[in-house]
Design a protein around this motif. Structure first.
Motif, PDB file in Angstrom:
ATOM      1  N   UNK A 181     -76.189-102.926  21.155  1.00  0.00           N
ATOM      2  CA  UNK A 181     -75.345-103.525  19.865  1.00  0.00           C
ATOM      3  C   UNK A 181     -73.693-103.184  20.130  1.00  0.00           C
ATOM      4  N   UNK A 182     -73.045-104.266  19.603  1.00  0.00           N
ATOM      5  CA  UNK A 182     -71.645-104.388  19.604  1.00  0.00           C
ATOM      6  C   UNK A 182     -71.160-103.944  18.482  1.00  0.00           C
ATOM      7  N   UNK A 183     -70.958-102.906  18.220  1.00  0.00           N
ATOM      8  CA  UNK A 183     -70.533-102.384  16.938  1.00  0.00           C
ATOM      9  C   UNK A 183     -71.783-101.923  16.254  1.00  0.00           C
ATOM     10  N   UNK A 184     -71.568-101.648  14.872  1.00  0.00           N
ATOM     11  CA  UNK A 184     -72.636-101.171  13.962  1.00  0.00           C
ATOM     12  C   UNK A 184     -72.419-101.883  12.720  1.00  0.00           C
ATOM     13  N   UNK A 185     -73.629-101.431  11.878  1.00  0.00           N
ATOM     14  CA  UNK A 185     -73.778-101.669  10.407  1.00  0.00           C
ATOM     15  C   UNK A 185     -74.586-100.780   9.784  1.00  0.00           C
ATOM     16  N   UNK A 186     -73.967-100.171   8.752  1.00  0.00           N
ATOM     17  CA  UNK A 186     -74.724 -99.103   8.006  1.00  0.00           C
ATOM     18  C   UNK A 186     -76.123 -99.336   7.830  1.00  0.00           C
ATOM     19  N   UNK A 215     -55.258 -97.221  -0.595  1.00  0.00           N
ATOM     20  CA  UNK A 215     -54.866 -96.065   0.240  1.00  0.00           C
ATOM     21  C   UNK A 215     -56.237 -95.443   0.116  1.00  0.00           C
ATOM     22  N   UNK A 216     -56.762 -95.146   1.232  1.00  0.00           N
ATOM     23  CA  UNK A 216     -57.913 -94.259   1.533  1.00  0.00           C
ATOM     24  C   UNK A 216     -57.651 -92.903   1.982  1.00  0.00           C
ATOM     25  N   UNK A 251     -62.125-107.892   6.620  1.00  0.00           N
ATOM     26  CA  UNK A 251     -61.165-107.113   7.132  1.00  0.00           C
ATOM     27  C   UNK A 251     -61.150-107.118   8.616  1.00  0.00           C
ATOM     28  N   UNK A 252     -60.143-106.169   9.255  1.00  0.00           N
ATOM     29  CA  UNK A 252     -60.012-106.530  10.562  1.00  0.00           C
ATOM     30  C   UNK A 252     -59.922-105.200  11.381  1.00  0.00           C
ATOM     31  N   UNK A 253     -60.503-104.064  10.449  1.00  0.00           N
ATOM     32  CA  UNK A 253     -60.526-102.593  10.920  1.00  0.00           C
ATOM     33  C   UNK A 253     -61.864-102.526  10.927  1.00  0.00           C
ATOM     34  N   UNK A 254     -62.323-101.178  11.520  1.00  0.00           N
ATOM     35  CA  UNK A 254     -63.908-100.947  11.370  1.00  0.00           C
ATOM     36  C   UNK A 254     -63.824 -99.356  10.933  1.00  0.00           C
ATOM     37  N   UNK A 255     -63.112 -98.902  10.099  1.00  0.00           N
ATOM     38  CA  UNK A 255     -63.591 -97.545   9.666  1.00  0.00           C
ATOM     39  C   UNK A 255     -64.750 -97.385   9.155  1.00  0.00           C
ATOM     40  N   UNK A 256     -65.464 -96.118   9.081  1.00  0.00           N
ATOM     41  CA  UNK A 256     -66.473 -95.641   8.517  1.00  0.00           C
ATOM     42  C   UNK A 256     -66.706 -96.087   6.918  1.00  0.00           C
ATOM     43  N   UNK A 257     -67.515 -96.935   6.671  1.00  0.00           N
ATOM     44  CA  UNK A 257     -67.916 -97.376   5.267  1.00  0.00           C
ATOM     45  C   UNK A 257     -66.711 -97.744   4.664  1.00  0.00           C
ATOM     46  N   UNK A 258     -65.943 -98.617   5.374  1.00  0.00           N
ATOM     47  CA  UNK A 258     -64.603 -98.970   4.842  1.00  0.00           C
ATOM     48  C   UNK A 258     -64.759-100.003   3.631  1.00  0.00           C
ATOM     49  N   UNK A 259     -65.626-100.853   3.576  1.00  0.00           N
ATOM     50  CA  UNK A 259     -65.634-101.897   2.547  1.00  0.00           C
ATOM     51  C   UNK A 259     -66.082-101.171   1.268  1.00  0.00           C
ATOM     52  N   UNK A 260     -67.029-100.160   1.241  1.00  0.00           N
ATOM     53  CA  UNK A 260     -67.559 -99.397   0.018  1.00  0.00           C
ATOM     54  C   UNK A 260     -66.229 -98.807  -0.465  1.00  0.00           C
ATOM     55  N   UNK A 261     -65.595 -97.870   0.505  1.00  0.00           N
ATOM     56  CA  UNK A 261     -64.496 -97.050  -0.110  1.00  0.00           C
ATOM     57  C   UNK A 261     -63.509 -97.845  -0.344  1.00  0.00           C
ATOM     58  N   UNK A 262     -63.283 -99.215  -0.012  1.00  0.00           N
ATOM     59  CA  UNK A 262     -62.243 -99.814  -0.699  1.00  0.00           C
ATOM     60  C   UNK A 262     -62.320-100.410  -1.932  1.00  0.00           C
TER      61      UNK A 262
END
Length: 198
Positions: A37-42, A93-94, A134-145
């Motif tokens: 895997x190149x990256x991950x998906x929750x 802001x997260x 988005x162009x970042x890859x933080x943990x669960x970023x979309x859900x948090x946004x």
């Protein structure tokens, strides 16, 4: 020639090939050897996951410095407001700091496969969809946004990474492609040819 697998990861499948707890993994769907895997998906997200047999390409796709855009279709609780979309476009802001500006727009309810289990919706509260890039890859970023702007995520489907798109792949299906050139941070320009695998 590097090869890449475009996989429609179902809900409830881990983005790895083994699990000590016996949960569903990539090994239940991908039988090809030598792909990673190149990256991950929750676990609780769906959609496009890339796997490759080339270590350098894996690094180029997954490393945060590459800033490959990732596009999601997001079902949220409530009717998404203009103010919330504007906030996502500015960056929110997260707890781990502000996000980069995102591309965000309303989306008509897409025609999709049924999720198993189905999304738990409340009859008294409407839901809506947006497309978020988005162009970042933080943990669960979309859900948090989306939660940060007042609209909790109910369902999350990744439809694109750079120029690689989910297309017509159904959950559990994958497509094998050969990759010519390397993905670029701006547009992930590449030429490719592929065939469908199930």
């Amino acid at each position: 020639m590097p090869k890449i697998i475009l996989f429609n990861k179902p809900y409830g499948v881990l983005s790895q090939f083994t699990d000590d707890s016996g949960r569903p993994t990539l090994a239940d769907h991908i039988k090809r050897k030598g792909f990673y895997a190149a990256g991950r998906l929750d676990y609780d997200s769906e959609g496009l996951l890339l796997l490759t047999d080339d270590g350098a390409l894996q690094h180029q796709i997954s490393h945060p410095r590459q800033k490959l855009p990732k596009t999601y279709w997001v079902q949220v609780e409530g009717e998404i407001s203009d103010e919330a979309l504007a906030a996502l476009r500015r960056g929110v802001l997260l707890k781990d700091g502000p996000t980069a500006p995102a591309r965000a727009q309303r989306l008509d309810t897409p025609v999709l496969w049924s999720r198993v289990p189905p999304v738990r919706e409340r009859k008294s509260i409407p839901t809506s969809w947006l497309e978020l890039t988005i162009s970042e890859g933080r943990n669960r970023q979309v859900r948090r946004m989306t939660a940060a702007v007042g609209f909790p995520t109910l369902r999350l489907i990744r439809i694109a990474i750079g120029n690689w798109r989910l297309g017509q792949l159904q959950p559990g299906e994958h497509r094998l492609e050969e990759v010519y050139g390397a993905p670029k941070a701006d547009s992930a320009r590449h030429r490719r040819r592929g065939r469908t695998r199930r």
